[in-house]
Enzyme design. Sequence first.
Site, short mmCIF file in Angstrom:
data_model
loop_
_atom_site.label_atom_id
_atom_site.label_comp_id
_atom_site.label_asym_id
_atom_site.label_seq_id
_atom_site.Cartn_x
_atom_site.Cartn_y
_atom_site.Cartn_z
N ARG A 111 0.83 -1.19 0.00
CA ARG A 111 0.00 0.00 0.00
C ARG A 111 0.87 1.25 0.00
O ARG A 111 1.97 1.27 0.59
CB ARG A 111 -0.86 -0.02 1.27
CG ARG A 111 -1.86 1.11 1.43
CD ARG A 111 -2.93 1.06 0.41
NE ARG A 111 -4.15 1.78 0.84
CZ ARG A 111 -5.02 2.29 0.00
NH1 ARG A 111 -4.84 2.18 -1.31
NH2 ARG A 111 -6.11 2.89 0.44
N THR A 384 -9.39 0.99 -9.53
CA THR A 384 -8.51 -0.05 -9.05
C THR A 384 -8.56 -1.11 -10.12
O THR A 384 -9.46 -1.09 -10.95
CB THR A 384 -9.08 -0.54 -7.71
OG1 THR A 384 -9.00 0.53 -6.79
CG2 THR A 384 -8.40 -1.74 -7.15
N ASN A 404 -6.47 4.72 -6.96
CA ASN A 404 -7.63 5.28 -6.27
C ASN A 404 -8.62 5.80 -7.30
O ASN A 404 -9.45 5.03 -7.79
CB ASN A 404 -7.26 6.37 -5.27
CG ASN A 404 -8.42 6.69 -4.34
OD1 ASN A 404 -9.20 5.80 -3.99
ND2 ASN A 404 -8.56 7.93 -3.93
N SER A 454 -8.06 0.83 3.20
CA SER A 454 -8.53 0.43 1.88
C SER A 454 -9.72 -0.51 2.00
O SER A 454 -10.01 -1.02 3.09
CB SER A 454 -7.39 -0.28 1.13
OG SER A 454 -7.84 -0.84 -0.08
N SER A 455 -10.40 -0.72 0.88
CA SER A 455 -11.46 -1.73 0.81
C SER A 455 -11.08 -2.89 -0.08
O SER A 455 -11.90 -3.80 -0.30
CB SER A 455 -12.75 -1.09 0.28
OG SER A 455 -13.23 -0.10 1.14
N GLY A 475 -13.90 0.58 -5.49
CA GLY A 475 -13.93 1.41 -4.29
C GLY A 475 -14.58 0.70 -3.12
O GLY A 475 -14.30 -0.47 -2.83
#
Length: 571
Positions: A111, A384, A404, A454-455, A475
């Site tokens: 990340r 993404t 993003n 984050s997801s 997202g």
Amino acid sequence: MPREKSDILGSLRGSINAASVRKTVLSGLLALVLLSPTAEAHPKPHGAVASGDAQATEIGLQVLQRGGNAADAAVATALALAVTLPQAGNIAGGGFAVTRFGTKLDALDFREVAPAAAHRATYLDERGRPVPGASTIGPLAAGIPGTPSGLFALHERHGRLPWTEVVKPAERLARRGFVVSERTAENLAKRTQRLSRFPEAVATWFPGGAAPAPGRRMVLPELAASLRSYARLGPDAFLRGPRAKEVVAAVQAAGGLWTEEDLASYEVAWRQPVRFRLGGWQLASMPLPSSGGLILAEVAGILERHEHAEHGLADQAHLRAEALRRAFADRFFLGDPGSVGFDPRALVRGQRLTALAADIDMSRASRSEPPTSSAPVGLESDETTHLSVVDADGNLVALTTTLNGAFGCGWFHPAWGFLNNEMDDFATAPGRPNLYGLIQGAANEVGPGKRMLSSMSPTVGWKGPERLALGARGGSRIPSAVLHVLLEHVVFEKDLTEAMSSPRLHHQWLPDAFQLEEGALPAAVRQELRERGHQLRRREEIGEVQAVRRHRGGRFEAVSDPRTKGAAGTR
């Protein structure tokens, strides 16, 4: 480029955009001849790849065919996406990977991190209000990239082929040329106004002042040179030396916070995946700083305690919404692993899941109330891109990488590509919604060196000899999309294509809306849900999933989400 290659590249315009491209279609992409694999008289199965672009998927399949394993193919595919899918594939972004090699599970965190000069008020004005665009547009919005280190680390731990062979296909794509897909052309055209403020982006991606038409061949010579250096030097090609000095100077001149020390000090983190069960399968997904694995494990545990599959459609949908509501409410308290004041594994322990399941009223929807405590009760545009790989030995890689927003912050460097705008994934103003409407808490506020929440939900699964890898873009809707495919496939036992195609549901706590794709539920069921108090809202698309599977008996399957224009194939 030889004339015959150029002619065939032009002929790919129709095949490149198929949502699920099988081996027979992908063989047409051999015109790119990036690896020139030796033909086999009696080819044996090598594996399966699914990604957001046909050219990248073909590269991954060729790597498998050349004797590479799932890690080799995943890295080669990801690097190809950095060339062919500039809205999401990247060098100047970051991501996560969950892997299973033999019986060993790993979660790789690459990340992005906040620059050392970032602080909690970086994106606020003197009154503490968010400055419009500060965390989304231009280099100030960019976190320190993790992709160069992450892809190298994945290969270093699990790869089989030499590093140079894994990088070379993407370098050739950038140097010799690639076909602009319909998807990329549409994304560029849609964002012409936003990208037009950045001269380097215009010079590269808007030849003649307009977005390229689908099927146009483009070359990226400076990115190709960077990839040649990357093949020789690994992450140092980007994070130290001339390219690092050049990009830092340009970022700072444009108002960004990057320093050479920020780049040179970046480190990946190997973590333990979040483990859970669903439909007789064992599953592993990403831990913090992603909330994705915890959300999946929490929702799966709640649904299994209610024997979700035994209910009618209205009850199933109600349970799904209520479980997602509770899991996303817990997300408010999550952030960088070093900033969370409790053990996040406590969220998915049996006793707590049982209590959450018992708290659901089957006759009424809960209300999504703003948080009133500093800890959980009881203790990502979405540009993404995800890729999934399974190899002949059953090794699995689920890898999600991101900028993003589409094309990240919009700022472009020819040797790096588009920079991310990942700083918006922090709670730039805790308690206020980000780009995706997510309300986030103080654990995820901006701080130097922190990883933003984050997801992303890269996930692998196994059941005896069967193997599964999947993940999504979208997202905040990523966990819901992955959950939906898992439920449809491993619980309701629909085949992977049908599970991928079926309309999806999503709830993220706040805003308090139960989102449904067109055709997700019959009218009578929707009315019943309204009578229980759910606020229904139509959503055109809930995620884009890429999945691969090895079946009992050794047959491979790869499926790309029909909602978009990705590609999947077996070899």
